[in-house]
Design a protein around this motif. Structure first.
Motif, PDB file in Angstrom:
ATOM      1  N   VAL A   2       0.854  -1.183   0.000  1.00 18.14           N
ATOM      2  CA  VAL A   2       0.000   0.000   0.000  1.00 18.14           C
ATOM      3  C   VAL A   2       0.889   1.231   0.000  1.00 18.14           C
ATOM      4  O   VAL A   2       1.874   1.293   0.742  1.00 18.14           O
ATOM      5  CB  VAL A   2      -0.927   0.008   1.227  1.00 18.14           C
ATOM      6  N   ALA A  24      -4.603   6.692  -1.262  1.00 18.85           N
ATOM      7  CA  ALA A  24      -4.038   5.357  -1.095  1.00 18.85           C
ATOM      8  C   ALA A  24      -4.067   4.620  -2.427  1.00 18.85           C
ATOM      9  O   ALA A  24      -4.988   4.790  -3.226  1.00 18.85           O
ATOM     10  CB  ALA A  24      -4.830   4.582  -0.052  1.00 18.85           C
ATOM     11  N   SER A  25      -3.057   3.813  -2.641  1.00 21.55           N
ATOM     12  CA  SER A  25      -3.002   2.992  -3.852  1.00 21.55           C
ATOM     13  C   SER A  25      -2.344   1.665  -3.522  1.00 21.55           C
ATOM     14  O   SER A  25      -1.721   1.516  -2.467  1.00 21.55           O
ATOM     15  CB  SER A  25      -2.232   3.714  -4.963  1.00 21.55           C
ATOM     16  N   ILE A  28      -5.406  -2.341  -1.677  1.00 18.28           N
ATOM     17  CA  ILE A  28      -6.363  -1.807  -0.711  1.00 18.28           C
ATOM     18  C   ILE A  28      -7.456  -2.844  -0.482  1.00 18.28           C
ATOM     19  O   ILE A  28      -8.127  -3.272  -1.434  1.00 18.28           O
ATOM     20  CB  ILE A  28      -6.989  -0.497  -1.209  1.00 18.28           C
ATOM     21  N   ARG A  29      -7.659  -3.214   0.760  1.00 16.00           N
ATOM     22  CA  ARG A  29      -8.712  -4.177   1.093  1.00 16.00           C
ATOM     23  C   ARG A  29     -10.010  -3.443   1.398  1.00 16.00           C
ATOM     24  O   ARG A  29     -10.003  -2.296   1.847  1.00 16.00           O
ATOM     25  CB  ARG A  29      -8.276  -5.040   2.266  1.00 16.00           C
ATOM     26  N   ASN A  32     -11.089  -1.690   6.018  1.00 15.89           N
ATOM     27  CA  ASN A  32      -9.855  -1.065   6.490  1.00 15.89           C
ATOM     28  C   ASN A  32     -10.188   0.141   7.342  1.00 15.89           C
ATOM     29  O   ASN A  32     -11.366   0.533   7.473  1.00 15.89           O
ATOM     30  CB  ASN A  32      -8.971  -0.656   5.303  1.00 15.89           C
ATOM     31  N   SER A  53     -13.801   1.925   6.924  1.00 20.32           N
ATOM     32  CA  SER A  53     -14.318   1.821   5.566  1.00 20.32           C
ATOM     33  C   SER A  53     -15.838   1.902   5.515  1.00 20.32           C
ATOM     34  O   SER A  53     -16.407   2.235   4.472  1.00 20.32           O
ATOM     35  CB  SER A  53     -13.831   0.526   4.910  1.00 20.32           C
ATOM     36  N   ASN A  73     -14.409   6.097  -0.752  1.00 18.20           N
ATOM     37  CA  ASN A  73     -13.917   4.742  -0.979  1.00 18.20           C
ATOM     38  C   ASN A  73     -13.677   4.454  -2.460  1.00 18.20           C
ATOM     39  O   ASN A  73     -12.776   3.688  -2.805  1.00 18.20           O
ATOM     40  CB  ASN A  73     -14.881   3.720  -0.396  1.00 18.20           C
ATOM     41  N   ASN A  76     -10.341   5.684  -3.004  1.00 17.19           N
ATOM     42  CA  ASN A  76      -9.360   5.274  -1.987  1.00 17.19           C
ATOM     43  C   ASN A  76      -8.670   6.481  -1.366  1.00 17.19           C
ATOM     44  O   ASN A  76      -7.443   6.503  -1.196  1.00 17.19           O
ATOM     45  CB  ASN A  76      -8.316   4.324  -2.595  1.00 17.19           C
ATOM     46  N   TYR A  97      -2.884   3.945   7.246  1.00 20.14           N
ATOM     47  CA  TYR A  97      -3.830   2.948   6.720  1.00 20.14           C
ATOM     48  C   TYR A  97      -3.547   1.626   7.402  1.00 20.14           C
ATOM     49  O   TYR A  97      -2.372   1.247   7.573  1.00 20.14           O
ATOM     50  CB  TYR A  97      -3.643   2.802   5.211  1.00 20.14           C
ATOM     51  N   ASP A  99      -5.263  -2.604   7.668  1.00 21.34           N
ATOM     52  CA  ASP A  99      -6.289  -3.636   7.510  1.00 21.34           C
ATOM     53  C   ASP A  99      -5.795  -4.874   8.243  1.00 21.34           C
ATOM     54  O   ASP A  99      -4.864  -4.777   9.052  1.00 21.34           O
ATOM     55  CB  ASP A  99      -6.601  -3.867   6.023  1.00 21.34           C
TER      56      ASP A  99
END
Length: 115
Positions: A2, A24-25, A28-29, A32, A53, A73, A76, A97, A99
């Motif tokens: 991530v 974010a990239s 990604i779940r 989170n 999330s 979302n 992201n 971030y 998860d």
């Protein structure tokens, strides 16, 4: 992996506003949590605000009523709208971030509140 990229910091006068963004990239779940932390000179890192999330939010006591955290979302991305800024809000702001598998920090963006 991530990756997080913050933007939007800068210099603002007391009482002013700023909006921080964190993009974010990567992997990604869907479930989170993303947060903003800050660290002032000679102080520890403190939680500013967090958002899951599914949209649940939490704020540090010092920013309640002045800062608003949100996220998109589909993009992201996470945002922090900071109003009524005070000199004591001066710090480096970090995006976080996590998860079930990974935790990641951004590189930080400086926010300076001064006249």
């Amino acid at each position: 992996q991530v990756q997080l990229v913050e933007s939007g910091g800068g210099l603002v006068q007391p009482g002013g506003s700023l909006r921080l963004s964190c993009a974010a990239s990567g992997s990604i779940r869907s479930i989170n949590s993303m947060s903003w932390y800050r660290q002032a000179p000679n102080k520890g890192r403190e939680l500013v605000a967090s958002i899951t999330s599914d949209g649940r939010t939490n704020y540090g006591d010092s920013v309640k009523g002045r800062f608003t955290i949100s996220r998109d979302n589909a993009k992201n991305s996470m945002y922090l709208q900071m109003n009524s800024l005070k000199p004591e809000d001066t710090a480096v702001y970090y995006c976080n971030y996590y998860d079930s598998y990974v935790q990641k920090w951004g590189q930080g963006t400086q926010v300076t509140v001064s006249s």
